[in-house]
Design a protein around this motif. Structure first.
Motif, mmCIF file in Angstrom:
data_model
loop_
_atom_site.group_PDB
_atom_site.id
_atom_site.type_symbol
_atom_site.label_atom_id
_atom_site.label_comp_id
_atom_site.label_asym_id
_atom_site.label_seq_id
_atom_site.Cartn_x
_atom_site.Cartn_y
_atom_site.Cartn_z
ATOM 1 N N PHE A 35 18.957 -8.270 6.221
ATOM 2 C CA PHE A 35 18.031 -8.902 5.271
ATOM 3 C C PHE A 35 17.077 -7.875 4.685
ATOM 4 O O PHE A 35 16.805 -7.876 3.480
ATOM 5 N N GLN A 36 16.570 -6.960 5.517
ATOM 6 C CA GLN A 36 15.655 -5.923 5.032
ATOM 7 C C GLN A 36 16.366 -4.905 4.156
ATOM 8 O O GLN A 36 15.758 -4.353 3.228
ATOM 9 N N VAL A 37 17.653 -4.654 4.418
ATOM 10 C CA VAL A 37 18.415 -3.722 3.579
ATOM 11 C C VAL A 37 18.454 -4.231 2.142
ATOM 12 O O VAL A 37 18.240 -3.468 1.186
ATOM 13 N N TYR A 38 18.687 -5.539 1.992
ATOM 14 C CA TYR A 38 18.738 -6.111 0.647
ATOM 15 C C TYR A 38 17.340 -6.250 0.043
ATOM 16 O O TYR A 38 17.136 -5.951 -1.141
ATOM 17 N N ARG A 39 16.369 -6.679 0.850
ATOM 18 C CA ARG A 39 15.031 -6.946 0.304
ATOM 19 C C ARG A 39 14.279 -5.670 -0.034
ATOM 20 O O ARG A 39 13.571 -5.611 -1.050
ATOM 21 N N LYS A 40 14.421 -4.628 0.781
ATOM 22 C CA LYS A 40 13.610 -3.425 0.602
ATOM 23 C C LYS A 40 14.364 -2.255 -0.013
ATOM 24 O O LYS A 40 13.733 -1.289 -0.448
ATOM 25 N N VAL A 41 15.687 -2.332 -0.059
ATOM 26 C CA VAL A 41 16.466 -1.195 -0.576
ATOM 27 C C VAL A 41 17.286 -1.601 -1.798
ATOM 28 O O VAL A 41 17.099 -1.072 -2.905
ATOM 29 N N ILE A 42 18.198 -2.536 -1.616
ATOM 30 C CA ILE A 42 19.157 -2.847 -2.669
ATOM 31 C C ILE A 42 18.502 -3.555 -3.851
ATOM 32 O O ILE A 42 18.668 -3.146 -5.012
ATOM 33 N N ILE A 43 17.733 -4.624 -3.577
ATOM 34 C CA ILE A 43 17.126 -5.375 -4.682
ATOM 35 C C ILE A 43 16.160 -4.510 -5.496
ATOM 36 O O ILE A 43 16.186 -4.550 -6.735
ATOM 37 N N GLY A 50 25.924 -3.936 -10.518
ATOM 38 C CA GLY A 50 24.835 -3.047 -10.104
ATOM 39 C C GLY A 50 24.937 -2.660 -8.645
ATOM 40 O O GLY A 50 24.700 -1.492 -8.276
ATOM 41 N N MET A 51 25.300 -3.615 -7.783
ATOM 42 C CA MET A 51 25.427 -3.310 -6.359
ATOM 43 C C MET A 51 26.570 -2.350 -6.081
ATOM 44 O O MET A 51 26.525 -1.569 -5.122
ATOM 45 N N ALA A 52 27.605 -2.390 -6.925
ATOM 46 C CA ALA A 52 28.749 -1.495 -6.732
ATOM 47 C C ALA A 52 28.364 -0.031 -6.956
ATOM 48 O O ALA A 52 29.056 0.868 -6.464
ATOM 49 N N THR A 53 27.283 0.223 -7.682
ATOM 50 C CA THR A 53 26.850 1.604 -7.934
ATOM 51 C C THR A 53 25.979 2.166 -6.810
ATOM 52 O O THR A 53 25.676 3.359 -6.813
ATOM 53 N N ILE A 54 25.553 1.311 -5.885
ATOM 54 C CA ILE A 54 24.723 1.767 -4.763
ATOM 55 C C ILE A 54 25.643 2.270 -3.655
ATOM 56 O O ILE A 54 26.483 1.522 -3.142
ATOM 57 N N SER A 55 25.500 3.506 -3.280
ATOM 58 C CA SER A 55 26.419 4.121 -2.324
ATOM 59 C C SER A 55 26.239 3.536 -0.927
ATOM 60 O O SER A 55 25.160 3.064 -0.554
ATOM 61 N N ASP A 56 27.306 3.610 -0.145
ATOM 62 C CA ASP A 56 27.258 3.138 1.239
ATOM 63 C C ASP A 56 26.332 4.004 2.083
ATOM 64 O O ASP A 56 25.792 3.528 3.094
ATOM 65 N N GLU A 57 26.140 5.270 1.688
ATOM 66 C CA GLU A 57 25.254 6.148 2.446
ATOM 67 C C GLU A 57 23.816 5.642 2.436
ATOM 68 O O GLU A 57 23.104 5.739 3.447
ATOM 69 N N VAL A 58 23.380 5.086 1.300
ATOM 70 C CA VAL A 58 22.030 4.547 1.209
ATOM 71 C C VAL A 58 21.871 3.353 2.136
ATOM 72 O O VAL A 58 20.872 3.223 2.862
ATOM 73 N N ARG A 59 22.852 2.482 2.155
ATOM 74 C CA ARG A 59 22.800 1.316 3.035
ATOM 75 C C ARG A 59 22.809 1.747 4.502
ATOM 76 O O ARG A 59 22.048 1.222 5.323
ATOM 77 N N GLU A 60 23.690 2.704 4.815
ATOM 78 C CA GLU A 60 23.803 3.143 6.200
ATOM 79 C C GLU A 60 22.524 3.839 6.661
ATOM 80 O O GLU A 60 22.106 3.680 7.821
ATOM 81 N N ALA A 61 21.895 4.591 5.781
ATOM 82 C CA ALA A 61 20.641 5.260 6.153
ATOM 83 C C ALA A 61 19.562 4.237 6.480
ATOM 84 O O ALA A 61 18.778 4.417 7.422
ATOM 85 N N ALA A 62 19.521 3.152 5.711
ATOM 86 C CA ALA A 62 18.539 2.102 5.988
ATOM 87 C C ALA A 62 18.824 1.436 7.325
ATOM 88 O O ALA A 62 17.892 1.121 8.089
ATOM 89 N N ARG A 63 20.090 1.234 7.650
ATOM 90 C CA ARG A 63 20.433 0.619 8.932
ATOM 91 C C ARG A 63 20.074 1.547 10.093
ATOM 92 O O ARG A 63 19.619 1.094 11.150
ATOM 93 N N ILE A 64 20.307 2.845 9.909
ATOM 94 C CA ILE A 64 19.961 3.809 10.961
ATOM 95 C C ILE A 64 18.457 3.809 11.217
ATOM 96 O O ILE A 64 18.004 3.971 12.355
ATOM 97 N N ASP A 65 17.665 3.600 10.161
ATOM 98 C CA ASP A 65 16.209 3.544 10.308
ATOM 99 C C ASP A 65 15.733 2.246 10.942
ATOM 100 O O ASP A 65 14.526 2.030 11.091
ATOM 101 N N GLY A 66 16.680 1.368 11.285
ATOM 102 C CA GLY A 66 16.310 0.148 11.984
ATOM 103 C C GLY A 66 16.175 -1.076 11.119
ATOM 104 O O GLY A 66 15.709 -2.129 11.599
ATOM 105 N N ALA A 67 16.567 -1.006 9.854
ATOM 106 C CA ALA A 67 16.447 -2.158 8.971
ATOM 107 C C ALA A 67 17.552 -3.162 9.257
ATOM 108 O O ALA A 67 18.713 -2.787 9.471
ATOM 109 N N SER A 68 17.184 -4.431 9.276
ATOM 110 C CA SER A 68 18.173 -5.493 9.414
ATOM 111 C C SER A 68 18.902 -5.672 8.083
ATOM 112 O O SER A 68 18.502 -5.099 7.061
#
Length: 345
Positions: A253-261, A233-251
């Protein structure tokens, strides 16, 4: 050769096409007919026969398919048995702990592998290896681990933990594990205030401590499977989504808790349904690891069915338990399939 211009021949062509189309449909039906008949006989006919036996007087080796009076007397008798009440309690407790442990551990392992830590490919295979074993092998191994005279308790002696406890004037650490009949967090009193008839129950409804080691053993075997589903399931989540969350200031831990999970919700639903199906029909792991246990502390419905039918020859009682197991599984699978079909349409 020249194309025919005969009007009669031209009018016959659509009819020939319809005949060929009907012939294709007939061939398809003929090809599917054996599978349909086998499905009808070996599933639905057998289920119907099982239900009939559960209503019958077949209680000995001699076949007796006459209906018992009153009609559902076998079910009433079964639900009044202390053993069956303990089986339902044990199944409920095992399901809660098993799913909680397996999902938590599987998701944690998947996150660690998703981080591409050193040697993650090796660890992926190691974590998946227990899933390749049978429940019988797992049960035999973990029976030794949780044996009060060996395994973990022996480790307490070797490490000197019990020696230190003795020097401090405390009792040695020697849990009963799968032989402990203790039931903690009893809720009979609470349930009696909500549900009528709870006072008539013959067993304590709570957490049988002996079921927790069984849940741990099942978690050890299935957590790798859960991990694999989450990794996919994680392999289907694009790197752009993760990077956008990091740009918004997410740590991280927050990337996994609020975006990926949250995005893995469909995987989580599938995991829970599969684990529920496993827990409701669990047999070989419990049978080889703990058996019925003291005071039915580790007994489950599948063992009840096996012993009533092939040891006690109470065929109507065994089939009644089997029907209840089928209903429990259907309560899990049918809503899931219905939800999946609605999403597809």
């Amino acid at each position: 050769m020249t194309a025919t211009t005969d009007p009669a021949a031209l009018r016959a062509r659509p009819l020939d096409r319809r005949r060929w189309h009907l012939s294709e449909q007939a061939q398809t039906i003929l090809l599917l007919l054996p599978s349909i008949l086998a499905l009808a006989v070996f599933i639905y006919v057998f289920i119907s026969f099982t239900f009939w036996v559960s209503l019958s007087n077949w209680r000995t080796l001699k076949i007796d398919l006459t209906l018992r009076e009153p009609l559902f007397a076998t079910y009433v008798e079964m639900f009044a048995m202390a053993r069956w009440q303990a089986d339902l309690r044990n199944t409920f407790v095992f399901t809660i702990f098993f799913i909680a442990f397996a999902v938590t551990l599987g998701l944690t392992l998947a996150i660690l592998l998703d981080r591409h830590l050193a040697g993650h490919n090796v660890f992926r295979n190691i974590f998946l290896f227990p899933y390749a074993l049978s429940f019988v092998v797992t049960g035999v191994v973990w029976r030794w681990i949780f044996n009060p005279e060996t395994g973990l308790n022996l480790l307490f002696e070797v490490l000197g933990i019990n020696y230190l406890l003795a020097q401090a004037g405390m009792a040695p650490l020697k849990p009963g594990w799968i032989t402990d009949p203790t039931v903690v967090a009893e809720v009979n009193g609470i349930l009696a205030a909500v549900l009528p008839g709870v006072d008539a129950w013959q067993v304590k409804w709570g957490i049988p401590l002996a079921m927790i080691p069984v849940a741990i053993a099942a978690t050890w075997q299935l957590s790798g499977f859960v991990m694999a589903l989450y990794v996919g399931g994680m392999a289907t989540i694009s790197d752009e989504v993760r990077e956008a969350a990091r740009i918004d200031g997410a740590s991280e831990f927050q990337v996994y808790r609020k975006v990926i999970i949250p995005m893995l919700r469909p995987v989580t639903i599938s995991v829970v349904v599969i684990l529920l199906h496993v827990s409701l029909k669990i047999f070989d792991l419990v049978y080889t690891m703990a058996g019925v246990g003291p005071g039915f502390a580790t007994d489950v419905p599948a063992i009840f069915v096996f012993e009533q039918m092939f040891k006690a020859t109470r065929y109507n009682l065994g089939t009644a338990a089997a029907i209840i197991m089928l209903v429990l599984v259907a309560l899990v699978i049918v809503p899931y399939l219905a939800s999946t079909l609605r999403e597809d349409t």
